[in-house]
Design an enzyme around this catalytic site. Structure first.
Site, PDB file in Angstrom:
ATOM      1  CB  CYS A  56       4.926  12.302 -20.389  1.00 33.05           C
ATOM      2  SG  CYS A  56       5.279  10.533 -20.300  1.00 33.05           S
ATOM      3  CB  CYS A  59       2.400   5.383 -24.130  1.00 27.89           C
ATOM      4  SG  CYS A  59       1.740   5.701 -22.492  1.00 27.89           S
ATOM      5  CB  CYS A 151      -2.520   8.899 -18.863  1.00 24.09           C
ATOM      6  SG  CYS A 151      -0.981   9.239 -18.024  1.00 24.09           S
ATOM      7  CB  CYS A 189       3.092   4.892 -15.956  1.00 25.10           C
ATOM      8  SG  CYS A 189       3.257   6.679 -16.158  1.00 25.10           S
ATOM      9  CG  HIS A 226       3.899 -10.850  -4.129  1.00 17.48           C
ATOM     10  ND1 HIS A 226       4.992 -10.456  -3.386  1.00 17.48           N
ATOM     11  CD2 HIS A 226       3.178 -11.694  -3.329  1.00 17.48           C
ATOM     12  CE1 HIS A 226       4.941 -11.042  -2.192  1.00 17.48           C
ATOM     13  NE2 HIS A 226       3.854 -11.800  -2.147  1.00 17.48           N
ATOM     14  CB  CYS A 229       8.720 -11.265  -7.363  1.00 15.96           C
ATOM     15  SG  CYS A 229      10.100 -10.237  -6.850  1.00 15.96           S
ATOM     16  CB  CYS A 249      11.219  -9.383   0.036  1.00 10.24           C
ATOM     17  SG  CYS A 249       9.590  -8.689  -0.184  1.00 10.24           S
ATOM     18  CB  CYS A 255       7.773  -3.791  -3.202  1.00  5.30           C
ATOM     19  SG  CYS A 255       7.573  -4.681  -4.755  1.00  5.30           S
ATOM     20  CB  CYS A 264       7.612  -6.056 -15.279  1.00  4.45           C
ATOM     21  SG  CYS A 264       6.284  -4.903 -15.626  1.00  4.45           S
ATOM     22  CB  CYS A 276      10.866  -1.842 -11.427  1.00  3.76           C
ATOM     23  SG  CYS A 276      10.165  -0.757 -12.670  1.00  3.76           S
ATOM     24  CB  CYS A 283       6.578  -3.319  -8.237  1.00  2.00           C
ATOM     25  SG  CYS A 283       5.013  -3.150  -9.117  1.00  2.00           S
ATOM     26  CB  CYS A 286       3.179   2.013 -13.383  1.00  2.00           C
ATOM     27  SG  CYS A 286       3.830   0.812 -14.546  1.00  2.00           S
TER      28      CYS A 286
END
Ligand code: FSX
Ligand code: SF4
Length: 313
Positions: A56, A59, A151, A189, A226, A229, A249, A255, A264, A276, A283, A286
């Site tokens: 798409c 990226c 991808c 992604c 995790h 987190c 949680c 998740c 992340c 996220c 999560c 991705c």
């Protein structure tokens, strides 16, 4: 291809080097080496050919958010971006000729975004050439191959359940074609811009980074979401959110943090603002090999539990 001719001062340059060293988890003493890496590529030693298959283009959009070094600096000073389907102005036969010329000269770094439709090659063309054939020509002369995004790394959305185009990852394609070329995977992604810029800079200066068994650089994908987190204490106390917007949680809302390797929650997105889970979403996993999962995966359900087939009804 030079997009713009910007000058960068020494302060910005060392600032970028310091950030890259930090994102690799290096000591301050390594900043000089990273600065040297950027200096090497700044002097024009790192031609990059960036091809796009089934994607798409998210990226590339993610890469535009690279910080604090601007994307223009990255593209015009750190690398010599020889061709990029979205950013280059050439189209049609001119673009085809340009890519062929780059491939003929060889000695470039190949970045590939998007999956490869081996089951339906006509589904993805570059001018009149199938993407599959373009890859067959572009991979062997490359100094290194980097697959950007889920991808390209693992098949991602084009290879999701159903997969009408018979899509596979770039890594699987290289193996299927029996080409002897290591391929670094930067799944996500989209992937975080730091993961892209950091991996490219590492390849240029230090060669291949240490990777896990699925080709992901350990410097970014060593630990699970995790494990890093901020809601982990809630998980330990079994304080689970019952609906989105609740504190606690998110495990019982689907998740995927426990099985997803990425940083992340520590690195944050959008210039260090959010991620996220911090924004209240699960999560989605991705960066995992089997993303985006079968069609009964909760990501495809409306909140409230409607089946995938009823989403639009
Ligand atoms: Fe895939 Fe990248 Fe997701 Fe999109 O190109 S990893 S669909 S964000 O853009 O390939
Ligand atoms: Fe783990 Fe997700 Fe719960 Fe965070 S929100 S502790 S990643 S299950």
């Amino acid at each position: 291809m030079m997009l713009l001719d910007l000058k960068i001062n020494r302060r910005d340059f060392l600032g970028t080097a310091a950030r890259l060293a930090a994102l690799y988890g290096m000591q301050n003493t390594a900043i000089g080496q990273v600065a040297e890496a950027l200096g090497t590529v700044t002097s024009g030693g790192a031609p990059v050919l960036w091809l796009q298959g089934q994607s798409c283009s998210g990226c590339s959009v993610s890469l535009l958010d690279t910080y604090p070094r601007s994307i223009v600096q990255f593209l015009t000073h750190d690398i010599q971006l020889k061709f990029h389907q979205t950013l280059s102005s050439a189209t049609g036969h001119v673009a085809t000729a340009s890519v062929k010329e780059i491939i003929a000269k060889g000695d470039y770094y190949l970045v590939v975004e998007g999956a490869v439709p081996v089951g339906m090659p006509a589904a993805c063309r570059f001018d009149n050439q199938f993407f599959t054939d373009q890859l067959r020509q572009a991979i062997p002369p490359a100094k290194a191959v980097i697959s950007v995004g889920s991808c390209s790394s693992y098949g991602g959305i084009p290879a999701a359940e159903g997969n009408p185009t018979g899509s596979i990852s770039l890594r699987a394609f290289i193996k299927q074609e029996k080409i002897d070329k290591p391929c670094i995977a930067i799944p996500g992604c989209p992937p975080h811009p730091d993961w892209i810029v950091g991996t490219v800079a590492h390849v240029l200066k230090f060669g291949l980074p240490a990777m896990d068994h699925d080709g992901r650089p350990l410097m970014f994908y060593r630990r699970t979401i995790h494990d890093q987190c901020p809601r982990y204490p809630d998980y330990e106390r079994k304080n689970f959110a019952k609906q989105f917007g609740d504190e606690g949680c998110l495990f019982k809302l689907g998740c995927q943090g426990p099985v997803t390797y990425a940083d992340c929650t520590i690195r944050k997105w959008n210039g260090g603002v959010n991620d996220c889970i911090a924004s209240g979403g699960c999560c989605t996993g991705c960066t995992t090999v089997d993303y985006p999962r079968p069609k009964d995966f909760p990501m495809y359900y409306e909140v409230g539990g409607h089946s995938p087939g009823s989403i639009n009804s």
